[in-house]
Each structure stands twice: as structure tokens, then as C-alpha cells.
Design a protein around this motif. Structure first.
Motif, PDB file in Angstrom:
ATOM      1  N   ARG A 160       0.847  -1.132   0.011  1.00  0.00           N
ATOM      2  CA  ARG A 160       0.113  -0.001   0.087  1.00  0.00           C
ATOM      3  C   ARG A 160       0.806   1.180   0.056  1.00  0.00           C
ATOM      4  O   ARG A 160       0.403   2.318  -0.681  1.00  0.00           O
ATOM      5  CB  ARG A 160      -0.827  -0.024   1.175  1.00  0.00           C
ATOM      6  N   ALA A 161       1.948   1.293   0.600  1.00  0.00           N
ATOM      7  CA  ALA A 161       2.899   2.339   0.566  1.00  0.00           C
ATOM      8  C   ALA A 161       3.814   2.405  -0.637  1.00  0.00           C
ATOM      9  O   ALA A 161       4.535   3.282  -0.667  1.00  0.00           O
ATOM     10  CB  ALA A 161       3.839   2.065   1.968  1.00  0.00           C
ATOM     11  N   GLY A 162       3.572   1.392  -1.578  1.00  0.00           N
ATOM     12  CA  GLY A 162       4.350   1.519  -2.857  1.00  0.00           C
ATOM     13  C   GLY A 162       5.705   1.119  -2.677  1.00  0.00           C
ATOM     14  O   GLY A 162       6.714   1.313  -3.534  1.00  0.00           O
ATOM     15  N   GLN A 163       5.877   0.387  -1.725  1.00  0.00           N
ATOM     16  CA  GLN A 163       7.449  -0.271  -1.566  1.00  0.00           C
ATOM     17  C   GLN A 163       7.589  -1.572  -2.164  1.00  0.00           C
ATOM     18  O   GLN A 163       8.832  -2.158  -2.220  1.00  0.00           O
ATOM     19  CB  GLN A 163       7.700  -0.340   0.154  1.00  0.00           C
ATOM     20  N   LEU A 164       6.716  -2.230  -2.600  1.00  0.00           N
ATOM     21  CA  LEU A 164       6.272  -3.518  -3.308  1.00  0.00           C
ATOM     22  C   LEU A 164       5.603  -3.146  -4.630  1.00  0.00           C
ATOM     23  O   LEU A 164       4.658  -2.503  -4.505  1.00  0.00           O
ATOM     24  CB  LEU A 164       5.965  -4.422  -2.547  1.00  0.00           C
ATOM     25  N   ASP A 165       5.799  -4.038  -5.606  1.00  0.00           N
ATOM     26  CA  ASP A 165       4.907  -4.121  -6.916  1.00  0.00           C
ATOM     27  C   ASP A 165       3.436  -4.460  -6.558  1.00  0.00           C
ATOM     28  O   ASP A 165       3.173  -5.430  -5.765  1.00  0.00           O
ATOM     29  CB  ASP A 165       5.568  -5.153  -7.778  1.00  0.00           C
ATOM     30  N   PRO A 166       2.701  -3.611  -6.865  1.00  0.00           N
ATOM     31  CA  PRO A 166       1.246  -3.710  -6.626  1.00  0.00           C
ATOM     32  C   PRO A 166       0.842  -5.155  -7.050  1.00  0.00           C
ATOM     33  O   PRO A 166      -0.302  -5.349  -6.596  1.00  0.00           O
ATOM     34  CB  PRO A 166       0.699  -2.449  -7.075  1.00  0.00           C
ATOM     35  N   ASP A 167       1.186  -5.490  -8.142  1.00  0.00           N
ATOM     36  CA  ASP A 167       0.689  -6.649  -8.527  1.00  0.00           C
ATOM     37  C   ASP A 167       1.441  -8.241  -7.939  1.00  0.00           C
ATOM     38  O   ASP A 167       1.358  -9.354  -8.369  1.00  0.00           O
ATOM     39  CB  ASP A 167       0.686  -6.998  -9.913  1.00  0.00           C
ATOM     40  N   ALA A 168       2.437  -7.930  -7.157  1.00  0.00           N
ATOM     41  CA  ALA A 168       3.047  -8.754  -6.416  1.00  0.00           C
ATOM     42  C   ALA A 168       2.351 -10.006  -5.703  1.00  0.00           C
ATOM     43  O   ALA A 168       1.421  -9.579  -4.970  1.00  0.00           O
ATOM     44  CB  ALA A 168       4.174  -8.464  -5.545  1.00  0.00           C
ATOM     45  N   ASP A 169       2.909 -11.062  -6.079  1.00  0.00           N
ATOM     46  CA  ASP A 169       2.255 -12.336  -5.247  1.00  0.00           C
ATOM     47  C   ASP A 169       2.848 -12.357  -3.901  1.00  0.00           C
ATOM     48  O   ASP A 169       4.308 -12.787  -3.914  1.00  0.00           O
ATOM     49  CB  ASP A 169       2.555 -13.654  -5.981  1.00  0.00           C
ATOM     50  N   LEU A 170       2.001 -11.796  -2.905  1.00  0.00           N
ATOM     51  CA  LEU A 170       2.867 -11.964  -1.478  1.00  0.00           C
ATOM     52  C   LEU A 170       3.472 -13.101  -0.961  1.00  0.00           C
ATOM     53  O   LEU A 170       4.403 -13.245  -0.121  1.00  0.00           O
ATOM     54  CB  LEU A 170       2.032 -10.935  -0.691  1.00  0.00           C
ATOM     55  N   ALA A 171       2.383 -14.100  -1.169  1.00  0.00           N
ATOM     56  CA  ALA A 171       3.013 -15.577  -0.643  1.00  0.00           C
ATOM     57  C   ALA A 171       3.968 -15.842  -1.505  1.00  0.00           C
ATOM     58  O   ALA A 171       4.883 -16.565  -0.576  1.00  0.00           O
ATOM     59  CB  ALA A 171       1.786 -16.672  -0.914  1.00  0.00           C
ATOM     60  N   LEU A 172       4.476 -15.607  -2.423  1.00  0.00           N
ATOM     61  CA  LEU A 172       5.699 -15.969  -3.327  1.00  0.00           C
ATOM     62  C   LEU A 172       6.692 -15.216  -2.872  1.00  0.00           C
ATOM     63  O   LEU A 172       7.748 -15.685  -2.628  1.00  0.00           O
ATOM     64  CB  LEU A 172       5.361 -15.906  -4.839  1.00  0.00           C
ATOM     65  N   CYS A 173       6.408 -14.055  -2.299  1.00  0.00           N
ATOM     66  CA  CYS A 173       7.447 -13.157  -1.865  1.00  0.00           C
ATOM     67  C   CYS A 173       7.823 -13.466  -0.761  1.00  0.00           C
ATOM     68  O   CYS A 173       9.131 -13.522  -0.293  1.00  0.00           O
ATOM     69  CB  CYS A 173       6.909 -11.754  -1.650  1.00  0.00           C
ATOM     70  N   LEU A 174       7.191 -14.088   0.282  1.00  0.00           N
ATOM     71  CA  LEU A 174       7.416 -14.862   1.439  1.00  0.00           C
ATOM     72  C   LEU A 174       8.350 -15.977   1.340  1.00  0.00           C
ATOM     73  O   LEU A 174       9.216 -16.335   1.948  1.00  0.00           O
ATOM     74  CB  LEU A 174       6.437 -15.298   2.411  1.00  0.00           C
ATOM     75  N   ASP A 175       8.015 -16.820   0.116  1.00  0.00           N
ATOM     76  CA  ASP A 175       8.697 -17.922  -0.066  1.00  0.00           C
ATOM     77  C   ASP A 175      10.193 -17.547  -0.628  1.00  0.00           C
ATOM     78  O   ASP A 175      11.129 -18.357  -0.124  1.00  0.00           O
ATOM     79  CB  ASP A 175       8.106 -18.798  -1.205  1.00  0.00           C
ATOM     80  N   PHE A 176      10.382 -16.586  -1.243  1.00  0.00           N
ATOM     81  CA  PHE A 176      11.655 -15.873  -1.757  1.00  0.00           C
ATOM     82  C   PHE A 176      12.399 -15.838  -0.437  1.00  0.00           C
ATOM     83  O   PHE A 176      13.702 -15.996  -0.478  1.00  0.00           O
ATOM     84  CB  PHE A 176      11.490 -14.664  -2.439  1.00  0.00           C
ATOM     85  N   LEU A 177      11.969 -15.085   0.428  1.00  0.00           N
ATOM     86  CA  LEU A 177      12.707 -14.590   1.844  1.00  0.00           C
ATOM     87  C   LEU A 177      13.003 -15.911   2.671  1.00  0.00           C
ATOM     88  O   LEU A 177      13.904 -15.879   3.243  1.00  0.00           O
ATOM     89  CB  LEU A 177      11.641 -13.613   2.364  1.00  0.00           C
ATOM     90  N   TYR A 178      11.786 -16.767   2.966  1.00  0.00           N
ATOM     91  CA  TYR A 178      11.965 -17.684   3.812  1.00  0.00           C
ATOM     92  C   TYR A 178      12.625 -19.341   3.519  1.00  0.00           C
ATOM     93  O   TYR A 178      13.280 -19.980   4.362  1.00  0.00           O
ATOM     94  CB  TYR A 178      10.682 -17.824   4.879  1.00  0.00           C
ATOM     95  N   ALA A 179      12.255 -19.547   2.132  1.00  0.00           N
ATOM     96  CA  ALA A 179      12.456 -21.029   1.841  1.00  0.00           C
ATOM     97  C   ALA A 179      14.162 -21.169   1.911  1.00  0.00           C
ATOM     98  O   ALA A 179      14.523 -22.106   2.164  1.00  0.00           O
ATOM     99  CB  ALA A 179      11.715 -21.273   0.607  1.00  0.00           C
ATOM    100  N   PRO A 180      14.972 -20.210   1.428  1.00  0.00           N
ATOM    101  CA  PRO A 180      16.540 -20.424   1.300  1.00  0.00           C
ATOM    102  C   PRO A 180      16.908 -20.638   2.865  1.00  0.00           C
ATOM    103  O   PRO A 180      17.544 -21.435   2.999  1.00  0.00           O
ATOM    104  CB  PRO A 180      17.017 -19.116   0.804  1.00  0.00           C
ATOM    105  N   PHE A 181      16.336 -19.823   3.503  1.00  0.00           N
ATOM    106  CA  PHE A 181      16.647 -19.661   5.195  1.00  0.00           C
ATOM    107  C   PHE A 181      16.594 -20.891   5.677  1.00  0.00           C
ATOM    108  O   PHE A 181      17.296 -21.686   6.316  1.00  0.00           O
ATOM    109  CB  PHE A 181      15.912 -18.311   5.689  1.00  0.00           C
ATOM    110  N   THR A 182      15.138 -21.533   5.626  1.00  0.00           N
ATOM    111  CA  THR A 182      14.681 -22.673   6.150  1.00  0.00           C
ATOM    112  C   THR A 182      15.446 -23.716   5.613  1.00  0.00           C
ATOM    113  O   THR A 182      15.894 -24.787   6.254  1.00  0.00           O
ATOM    114  CB  THR A 182      13.299 -22.942   5.981  1.00  0.00           C
ATOM    115  N   GLN A 183      15.774 -23.889   4.164  1.00  0.00           N
ATOM    116  CA  GLN A 183      16.545 -25.082   3.540  1.00  0.00           C
ATOM    117  C   GLN A 183      17.853 -24.945   4.047  1.00  0.00           C
ATOM    118  O   GLN A 183      18.542 -26.127   4.388  1.00  0.00           O
ATOM    119  CB  GLN A 183      16.666 -24.962   2.080  1.00  0.00           C
ATOM    120  N   ARG A 184      18.499 -23.759   4.362  1.00  0.00           N
ATOM    121  CA  ARG A 184      19.784 -23.785   4.949  1.00  0.00           C
ATOM    122  C   ARG A 184      20.011 -24.333   6.335  1.00  0.00           C
ATOM    123  O   ARG A 184      21.002 -24.939   6.748  1.00  0.00           O
ATOM    124  CB  ARG A 184      20.657 -22.486   4.781  1.00  0.00           C
TER     125      ARG A 184
END
Length: 198
Positions: free
Chosen positions: A144-168
Motif C-alpha cells: 500500500r505504501a508503494g514499496q512493493l510491486d502492486p501486482d506482486a504475489d505476496l505469498a511468493l515473496c515470503l517463499d523467496f525470503l524464507y525458503a532458502p533460509f529454512t533450507q539452509r
């Protein structure tokens, strides 16, 4: 002055949650029982059954409590600076996951979740869903603040952030330190940055 029943109840609840976490680490989830939790916490079994229907419910509330604030809510910091907030959260998560006691607790639970569909469903309901919703709330605020793409898939964004972390963490392939946490945040924000629209 009469005893404060609410304070006594809260003390009992915290003792039960701590006992559940400790016992999973010490003896493994399958060998934990309501009786053992009650003994360790210094309460009667009926006290536990008044608040929780099963051992799994107690244990997963004990895990979720580690992410709750004093009011029992799960929230992420929202200073208006998404990058700084996510780095704060992921660095704190790295500290938690490298704590030997907490790491042992989570590994013991993940091993059981992998082979027990009922337990996996309970984990989703009691831990994963509330944590994910708190993270998504923070990303929606950033969107809403314009800091992420308005059409971004936010669930996918979380996967990008946390999946590599959890895998490591699961495979122990590298350090979970501030540098790694920051790199994940920076890469994720580049991938989901607002695009110029002409």
C-alpha cells in the motif's frame, strides 16, 4: 488482599508452555505426555485439559508463544522502512534458529510433522498460519505504501525470503548470520520492487 486468579492462571499457562518445550527437546515429541507436562509444570492434568484438547495443541501453542508479544499477538515491526524491518525480523529469526535448544525443539517437531498428517494439519493451524498472516500483513502494508510491486504475489515473496533460509537451516549448508539474512532481504526486495510504469 485476595490472590490474583488471573495472574496465577497466567503463571500456570507459561509454566505449562515452558515444560512442553523442554520435554520435546529432552525426550522427543512421541514420548511427551500430558502427564509429564503437568508434572514438570507443577499443575494438575485437568488444568492442561481445561485450556488444550491434546498434547499437540499444547506443544504448538508453546512454539507459537515464542513469536507472540505480551498481549499474545503476532506482529512484525512496521517503521515504514520495509528493508530495515525485514532485516530486523530475519536477523532475529536467525538468532532463534541457531539457539541450540530452540533448534532442537523445531527439528524434533519437524521430524514428526513429516510423517504424521494429523500433526501437520495442527501445526498449520496453530503455528504456520498465524505466523504467515502476520508476515503477509506487513507486506500488504508495504504494498500500500508503494514499496512493493502492486501486482506482486505476496505469498511468493515470503517463499523467496524464507525458503532458502529454512533450507539452509534444515540441511546445515551454511551459516545463518546477519550477512545471510540481509542478503536474502535485499535479493527479495529487488525481485518484488515496484516497476516503473510509463
Amino acid at each position: 488482599m485476595p490472590p490474583d486468579a488471573a495472574r496465577r492462571s497466567d503463571r500456570s499457562r507459561l509454566a505449562i508452555l515452558a515444560a512442553a518445550r523442554d520435554l520435546v527437546v529432552e525426550v522427543g515429541y512421541p514420548r511427551v505426555s500430558i502427564e509429564a507436562i503437568a508434572r514438570r509444570a507443577g499443575v494438575g492434568k485437568q488444568t492442561i485439559y481445561r485450556w488444550w484438547p491434546s498434547k499437540g495443541a499444547v506443544v504448538f501453542d508453546a512454539v507459537r508463544a515464542l513469536s507472540e508479544d505480551e498481549a499474545g499477538a503476532i506482529t512484525l515491526p512496521d517503521t515504514g522502512d520495509l528493508e530495515a524491518d525485514l532485516k530486523t525480523v530475519l536477523r532475529a529469526t536467525a538468532v532463534e534458529f541457531t539457539d541450540p535448544t530452540l533448534s532442537a525443539l523445531l527439528r524434533a517437531l519437524y521430524a514428526e510433522i513429516a510423517v504424521d498428517p494429523e500433526l501437520a494439519t495442527l501445526y498449520q493451524e496453530k503455528v504456520e498460519r498465524p505466523l504467515t498472516e502476520a508476515k503477509l500483513d506487513r507486506l500488504r502494508s508495504a504494498q500500500r505504501a508503494g514499496q512493493l510491486d502492486p501486482d506482486a504475489d505476496l505469498a511468493l515473496c515470503l517463499d523467496f525470503l524464507y525458503a532458502p533460509f529454512t533450507q539452509r537451516w534444515l540441511s546445515r549448508t551454511g551459516p545463518l548470520d546477519d550477512a545471510y539474512a540481509d542478503a536474502l532481504v535485499e535479493a527479495t526486495l529487488r525481485a518484488f520492487a515496484p516497476t516503473a510504469r510509463g
